[in-house]
Design a protein around this motif. Structure first.
Motif, PDB file in Angstrom:
ATOM      1  N   ASP A   1       3.002   4.504  -1.069  1.00  0.00           N
ATOM      2  CA  ASP A   1       2.889   5.209  -2.516  1.00  0.00           C
ATOM      3  C   ASP A   1       4.201   5.620  -2.665  1.00  0.00           C
ATOM      4  O   ASP A   1       4.737   6.341  -1.601  1.00  0.00           O
ATOM      5  CB  ASP A   1       1.676   6.204  -2.327  1.00  0.00           C
ATOM      6  CG  ASP A   1       1.492   6.682  -3.552  1.00  0.00           C
ATOM      7  OD1 ASP A   1       2.563   7.019  -4.573  1.00  0.00           O
ATOM      8  OD2 ASP A   1       0.241   6.857  -3.916  1.00  0.00           O
TER       9      ASP A   1
ATOM     10  N   VAL B   1       0.807  -1.292   0.053  1.00  0.00           N
ATOM     11  CA  VAL B   1      -0.061   0.045   0.139  1.00  0.00           C
ATOM     12  C   VAL B   1       0.752   1.357   0.033  1.00  0.00           C
ATOM     13  O   VAL B   1       0.346   2.373  -0.196  1.00  0.00           O
ATOM     14  CB  VAL B   1      -1.022   0.042   1.278  1.00  0.00           C
ATOM     15  CG1 VAL B   1      -1.928  -1.020   1.201  1.00  0.00           C
ATOM     16  CG2 VAL B   1      -0.219  -0.048   2.522  1.00  0.00           C
TER      17      VAL B   1
ATOM     18  N   HIS C   1      -9.512  -1.086  -0.232  1.00  0.00           N
ATOM     19  CA  HIS C   1      -9.812  -2.359  -0.086  1.00  0.00           C
ATOM     20  C   HIS C   1     -11.101  -2.469   0.636  1.00  0.00           C
ATOM     21  O   HIS C   1     -12.046  -3.432   0.210  1.00  0.00           O
ATOM     22  CB  HIS C   1      -8.681  -2.946   0.973  1.00  0.00           C
ATOM     23  CG  HIS C   1      -7.734  -3.530   0.672  1.00  0.00           C
ATOM     24  ND1 HIS C   1      -6.468  -2.829  -0.061  1.00  0.00           N
ATOM     25  CD2 HIS C   1      -7.011  -4.878   0.582  1.00  0.00           C
ATOM     26  CE1 HIS C   1      -5.332  -3.499  -0.482  1.00  0.00           C
ATOM     27  NE2 HIS C   1      -5.635  -4.826   0.050  1.00  0.00           N
TER      28      HIS C   1
ATOM     29  N   TYR D   1      -5.528  -7.709  -3.664  1.00  0.00           N
ATOM     30  CA  TYR D   1      -5.591  -6.516  -4.068  1.00  0.00           C
ATOM     31  C   TYR D   1      -4.347  -5.805  -3.632  1.00  0.00           C
ATOM     32  O   TYR D   1      -3.809  -6.006  -2.634  1.00  0.00           O
ATOM     33  CB  TYR D   1      -6.826  -5.590  -3.519  1.00  0.00           C
ATOM     34  CG  TYR D   1      -8.094  -6.168  -3.664  1.00  0.00           C
ATOM     35  CD1 TYR D   1      -8.507  -6.791  -4.869  1.00  0.00           C
ATOM     36  CD2 TYR D   1      -8.968  -6.135  -2.648  1.00  0.00           C
ATOM     37  CE1 TYR D   1      -9.760  -7.415  -4.846  1.00  0.00           C
ATOM     38  CE2 TYR D   1     -10.145  -6.400  -2.613  1.00  0.00           C
ATOM     39  CZ  TYR D   1     -10.680  -7.321  -3.859  1.00  0.00           C
ATOM     40  OH  TYR D   1     -11.667  -7.845  -3.968  1.00  0.00           O
ATOM     41  N   LYS D   2      -3.680  -5.177  -4.803  1.00  0.00           N
ATOM     42  CA  LYS D   2      -2.404  -4.280  -4.392  1.00  0.00           C
ATOM     43  C   LYS D   2      -2.558  -2.922  -4.777  1.00  0.00           C
ATOM     44  O   LYS D   2      -3.384  -2.717  -5.953  1.00  0.00           O
ATOM     45  CB  LYS D   2      -1.277  -4.859  -4.983  1.00  0.00           C
ATOM     46  CG  LYS D   2      -0.957  -6.364  -4.658  1.00  0.00           C
ATOM     47  CD  LYS D   2      -0.711  -6.553  -3.160  1.00  0.00           C
ATOM     48  CE  LYS D   2      -0.096  -7.900  -2.756  1.00  0.00           C
ATOM     49  NZ  LYS D   2      -0.205  -8.018  -1.196  1.00  0.00           N
ATOM     50  N   THR D   3      -2.211  -1.902  -4.195  1.00  0.00           N
ATOM     51  CA  THR D   3      -2.218  -0.479  -4.540  1.00  0.00           C
ATOM     52  C   THR D   3      -0.900   0.074  -5.045  1.00  0.00           C
ATOM     53  O   THR D   3      -0.889   1.371  -4.826  1.00  0.00           O
ATOM     54  CB  THR D   3      -3.156   0.313  -3.370  1.00  0.00           C
ATOM     55  OG1 THR D   3      -2.337   0.066  -2.284  1.00  0.00           O
ATOM     56  CG2 THR D   3      -4.505  -0.220  -3.345  1.00  0.00           C
ATOM     57  N   ASN D   4      -0.112  -0.631  -5.651  1.00  0.00           N
ATOM     58  CA  ASN D   4       1.130  -0.103  -5.978  1.00  0.00           C
ATOM     59  C   ASN D   4       1.024   1.151  -6.933  1.00  0.00           C
ATOM     60  O   ASN D   4       0.319   0.954  -7.730  1.00  0.00           O
ATOM     61  CB  ASN D   4       2.212  -0.905  -6.338  1.00  0.00           C
ATOM     62  CG  ASN D   4       2.453  -2.391  -5.404  1.00  0.00           C
ATOM     63  OD1 ASN D   4       1.554  -2.725  -4.929  1.00  0.00           O
ATOM     64  ND2 ASN D   4       3.767  -2.590  -5.438  1.00  0.00           N
TER      65      ASN D   4
ATOM     66  N   THR E   1      -4.875  -2.232  -8.259  1.00  0.00           N
ATOM     67  CA  THR E   1      -6.310  -1.488  -8.391  1.00  0.00           C
ATOM     68  C   THR E   1      -5.708   0.091  -9.166  1.00  0.00           C
ATOM     69  O   THR E   1      -6.756   0.551  -9.618  1.00  0.00           O
ATOM     70  CB  THR E   1      -6.713  -0.789  -6.953  1.00  0.00           C
ATOM     71  OG1 THR E   1      -5.809  -0.382  -6.153  1.00  0.00           O
ATOM     72  CG2 THR E   1      -7.297  -2.223  -6.421  1.00  0.00           C
ATOM     73  N   GLU E   2      -4.649   0.598  -9.310  1.00  0.00           N
ATOM     74  CA  GLU E   2      -4.394   1.794  -9.636  1.00  0.00           C
ATOM     75  C   GLU E   2      -4.355   1.688 -11.364  1.00  0.00           C
ATOM     76  O   GLU E   2      -4.316   2.613 -11.971  1.00  0.00           O
ATOM     77  CB  GLU E   2      -3.001   2.186  -9.341  1.00  0.00           C
ATOM     78  CG  GLU E   2      -2.862   2.381  -7.724  1.00  0.00           C
ATOM     79  CD  GLU E   2      -3.795   3.661  -7.404  1.00  0.00           C
ATOM     80  OE1 GLU E   2      -4.154   4.616  -8.198  1.00  0.00           O
ATOM     81  OE2 GLU E   2      -4.210   3.571  -6.263  1.00  0.00           O
TER      82      GLU E   2
ATOM     83  N   ALA F   1      -0.607   6.861   1.928  1.00  0.00           N
ATOM     84  CA  ALA F   1      -0.916   5.929   1.123  1.00  0.00           C
ATOM     85  C   ALA F   1      -1.589   4.698   2.002  1.00  0.00           C
ATOM     86  O   ALA F   1      -2.184   4.056   1.036  1.00  0.00           O
ATOM     87  CB  ALA F   1       0.508   5.514   0.646  1.00  0.00           C
TER      88      ALA F   1
ATOM     89  N   ARG G   1      -5.153   5.338   1.955  1.00  0.00           N
ATOM     90  CA  ARG G   1      -5.708   5.214   0.802  1.00  0.00           C
ATOM     91  C   ARG G   1      -5.977   3.659   0.250  1.00  0.00           C
ATOM     92  O   ARG G   1      -7.181   3.267  -0.209  1.00  0.00           O
ATOM     93  CB  ARG G   1      -4.866   5.901  -0.291  1.00  0.00           C
ATOM     94  CG  ARG G   1      -5.556   5.595  -1.960  1.00  0.00           C
ATOM     95  CD  ARG G   1      -4.597   6.576  -2.648  1.00  0.00           C
ATOM     96  NE  ARG G   1      -3.075   6.200  -2.799  1.00  0.00           N
ATOM     97  CZ  ARG G   1      -2.718   5.345  -3.517  1.00  0.00           C
ATOM     98  NH1 ARG G   1      -3.486   4.339  -4.107  1.00  0.00           N
ATOM     99  NH2 ARG G   1      -1.352   5.121  -3.315  1.00  0.00           N
ATOM    100  N   GLY G   2      -5.074   2.922   0.651  1.00  0.00           N
ATOM    101  CA  GLY G   2      -5.055   1.543   0.359  1.00  0.00           C
ATOM    102  C   GLY G   2      -5.865   0.817   1.064  1.00  0.00           C
ATOM    103  O   GLY G   2      -6.686  -0.224   0.688  1.00  0.00           O
TER     104      GLY G   2
END
Length: 235
Positions: free
Chosen positions: A56, A54, A72, A168-171, A212-213, A64, A67-68
């Protein structure tokens, strides 16, 4: 008289009842799939993936992480809400959870989640036969020792003959190909897959990462997960 009656009616207590108990076995803390890569040794040093799912690269870690977590939560809850009401529900949630965020970041988060839920490629992941936040636990031999494995799968879908695991990954930026995916992520899903395979012996268990990004779904080939698991278990 009552004591005499009980003495003759009941047999003596077994001797084993008076023997000392065996020493207490202090079991290790269950291994988390997301941190299991630290147990893999290469060149006598632990291979630890320092990237966070998560964090950023362009923002402060505190923001970050929040946000992650928000993304989720939205992907967890929105599939259970009527499609026509999802966008408004997501906007209300982000207004509370992201009250301190720049408005542009709330708009990006809302657009990202809306794109994922509207994409027909992801229909199976959010269908009625899927579940969010599925806790799993089992045992696996790691480096010659039996270890407990405990984790939580972001999304689990079961269909005829197939079980799909999605994390889920928010990289930012999201990896473009499988080669760009951090090894720790691969090992994490390999462990989830190993825990589920005995539970669904007649099913194919597949795993994928949803960044997700982008949004982008990167499926993990079985051979890649097998190799990651072999490195961990020392096979």
């Amino acid at each position: 008289a009552e004591e005499a009656r009980q003495t003759t009616q009941f047999e003596p207590l077994p001797k084993s009842l008076f023997q000392p108990l065996p020493p207490f076995e202090d079991l290790p803390r269950p291994l988390s799939p997301s941190g299991a890569s630290a147990l893999i040794d290469e060149a006598k040093q632990a291979v630890i993936d320092t990237g966070s799912p998560v964090l950023d690269t362009e923002a402060e870690p505190g923001f970050a992480v929040m946000r992650g977590l928000a993304l989720h939560k939205l992907l967890q809850m929105l599939p259970g809400i009527a499609e026509a009401e999802r966008r408004d529900a997501a906007a209300r949630y982000l207004k509370r959870a992201g009250a301190q965020w720049p408005e542009t970041e709330r708009d990006k988060a809302l657009a990202s989640v809306a794109t994922i839920l509207a994409d027909s490629h992801f229909d199976q992941l959010f269908a009625s036969n899927s579940r969010a936040e599925v806790a799993v636990m089992g045992r696996l031999e790691v480096k010659g020792k039996l270890r407990s494995i405990s984790g939580k799968i972001d999304r689990l879908a079961v269909t005829s003959g197939k079980v799909s695991i999605v994390d889920y990954k928010t990289n930012r930026p999201a990896p473009a190909t499988l080669a760009d995916v951090p090894p720790a992520y691969v090992l994490q899903l390999a462990l989830y897959r190993a825990l589920l395979q005995p539970l669904y012996p007649e099913h194919e268990v597949s795993a994928a990462l949803l960044f997700t990004e982008a949004p982008r779904l990167i499926e993990l080939p079985p051979a890649v997960m097998d190799n990651a698991l072999a490195r961990l278990t020392g096979a």
